[in-house]
Design a protein around this motif. Structure first.
Motif, short mmCIF file in Angstrom:
data_model
loop_
_atom_site.label_atom_id
_atom_site.label_comp_id
_atom_site.label_asym_id
_atom_site.label_seq_id
_atom_site.Cartn_x
_atom_site.Cartn_y
_atom_site.Cartn_z
N ALA A 275 0.82 -1.23 0.00
CA ALA A 275 0.00 0.00 0.00
C ALA A 275 0.85 1.28 0.00
N ARG A 276 1.93 1.30 0.81
CA ARG A 276 2.70 2.53 0.93
C ARG A 276 3.52 2.83 -0.33
N ASP B 248 12.45 14.45 -6.23
CA ASP B 248 11.22 14.38 -5.44
C ASP B 248 10.80 12.91 -5.25
N ARG C 230 2.06 6.53 -7.06
CA ARG C 230 0.91 7.21 -7.67
C ARG C 230 0.87 8.69 -7.28
N SER C 231 1.23 9.01 -6.05
CA SER C 231 1.18 10.43 -5.68
C SER C 231 2.34 11.18 -6.35
N SER D 260 1.10 17.88 -11.84
CA SER D 260 0.80 19.23 -11.37
C SER D 260 2.00 20.15 -11.59
N SER E 171 1.15 12.12 -9.74
CA SER E 171 0.30 13.30 -9.70
C SER E 171 1.12 14.56 -9.47
N LEU E 172 2.22 14.44 -8.74
CA LEU E 172 3.13 15.57 -8.55
C LEU E 172 3.77 15.97 -9.88
N GLU F 217 2.58 1.86 -3.40
CA GLU F 217 1.58 2.30 -4.37
C GLU F 217 1.29 3.79 -4.17
N LEU F 218 1.15 4.18 -2.92
CA LEU F 218 0.85 5.57 -2.61
C LEU F 218 1.98 6.50 -3.06
N VAL F 219 3.22 6.11 -2.77
CA VAL F 219 4.36 6.94 -3.15
C VAL F 219 4.42 7.10 -4.67
N LEU G 170 10.19 11.51 -1.60
CA LEU G 170 8.91 10.96 -1.13
C LEU G 170 9.09 9.51 -0.67
#
Lengths: 229, 229
Positions: free
Chosen positions: A147-148, A185, A154-155, A162, A158-159, A150-152, A189
């Motif tokens: 989970a962690r 980055d 995928r986020s 943006s 998105s970074l 995947e979060l790193v 992260l």
């Protein structure tokens, strides 16, 4: 004579030409501001003939955006060779090439809006995000991400989006700097997540071990240490 | 008797009730899936009466989303007292309270879609982003942000959004962990930018100087040092 030239173009060839013309216009102005009349005129055909190949404005726009999305997803493909930092840096270079080439079209696609904010285009953007996510995981040598992680990943994607959108507003920071910064980055992260989670720490250790002493991550570490002292 | 009860509610009071009912439904299901009939039924009035207060589905949805956006922007307001890390941590706590309370509505608002992907709701989301951006700058004591600081703060806000959206998909990581992680991410993104830019280095030095030895940034630094050794 004009119709003679037109007849020589097959249906698929004409569709491809219209997609190319649309993408070219979207690279200079938002799809919301580009009319079918302009596309017809730039392609040298009549407005009704455009509708012969694409039943509605949305269908031509979606075809063009599908092509752009395939192109964009392709920029994330990278041979599995050499250190991760250098691979990510090449991916970022190709990603910013795309952003640079397709400026207003990229912004409109990512931000939604009247001509592009449909469920179909949202699904298209999600498919690009998913493809990029799987690419990054494959470079980390991981198939089932915890989970962690995947979060790193995928986020971070998105970074990347943006950052590109903010860059396009005024191009106030050189893109090469942002490409390198986004690679850093990613490391930052991942490191933050690794500071609290042993599973992430193992992932970070594996890729850091393969980084050369003159790679982007080593350079960042050296600069941060000098900044802190 | 039913109409008698209805008559006692003034126009503005009824509008507020319908907004509250709509937001309550959006907290459990996406606005796309909630019909005017359901809102009417939950409010105990007829469908035509809903249209008396809101001329169309979109106008009620936009009113509800405007209310939610004001609420969300308010979560970023924080007294200018104490170290920055602790302030950001409190802001993240209130932000995740909102995300937790408004799950499906928050996702729909941020991701766009048939019922919420209009220019008006996009503008609403942008206004929340802008308000959060100005809040963060004010905590840094800066009015005119240099390009690199603007990029760090705005891209961090987008990281906060995407982290919340990913969290909502399955809540696989405890939200307290993500709140702390996002505060750390802010420090990490600022540090990456500071590693290459003297102006950013000055900003980071100022806020790090005011951080206590037992604050979130000091803890992260200690953990990263132990991870690296």
């Amino acid at each position: 004579m004009g119709t003679g030239v037109r007849r020589r173009m097959g249906v698929e060839e004409r569709r491809q030409q219209l997609i190319k013309v649309a993408l070219d216009l979207f690279s200079r102005r938002s799809p919301d501001e580009v009319s079918i009349d302009e596309i017809a005129s730039a392609a040298g055909i009549s407005r009704p003939l455009v509708y012969h190949y694409f039943p509605g404005k949305m269908s031509l726009y979606e075809a063009a955006l599908t092509r752009a999305a395939e192109d964009l997803a392709g920029r994330f493909e990278e041979p599995h060779e050499g250190p991760l930092g250098a691979r990510l840096l090449r991916v970022m270079g190709r990603f910013f090439d795309f952003v640079d080439e397709h400026g207003p079209g990229f912004s409109a696609l990512m931000r939604g809006g009247p001509a592009v904010g449909s469920s179909a285009t949202n699904a298209l953007v999600d498919s690009v995000r998913q493809a990029s996510y799987e690419q990054i995981l494959s470079h980390l040598g991981i198939t089932e991400a915890p989970a962690r992680l995947e979060l790193v990943v995928r986020s971070w994607i998105s970074l990347v989006e943006s950052t590109a959108l903010i860059w396009l507003e005024g191009r106030r920071v050189p893109r090469e700097e942002l490409e390198r910064q986004l690679v850093h980055d990613f490391g930052a992260l991942a490191a933050v997540s690794a500071a609290y989670d042993p599973e992430m720490a193992a992932v970070v250790r594996t890729f850091v071990q393969n980084e050369p002493g003159d790679g982007p991550f080593a350079e960042l570490a050296a600069r941060l240490i000098s900044l802190a002292s």
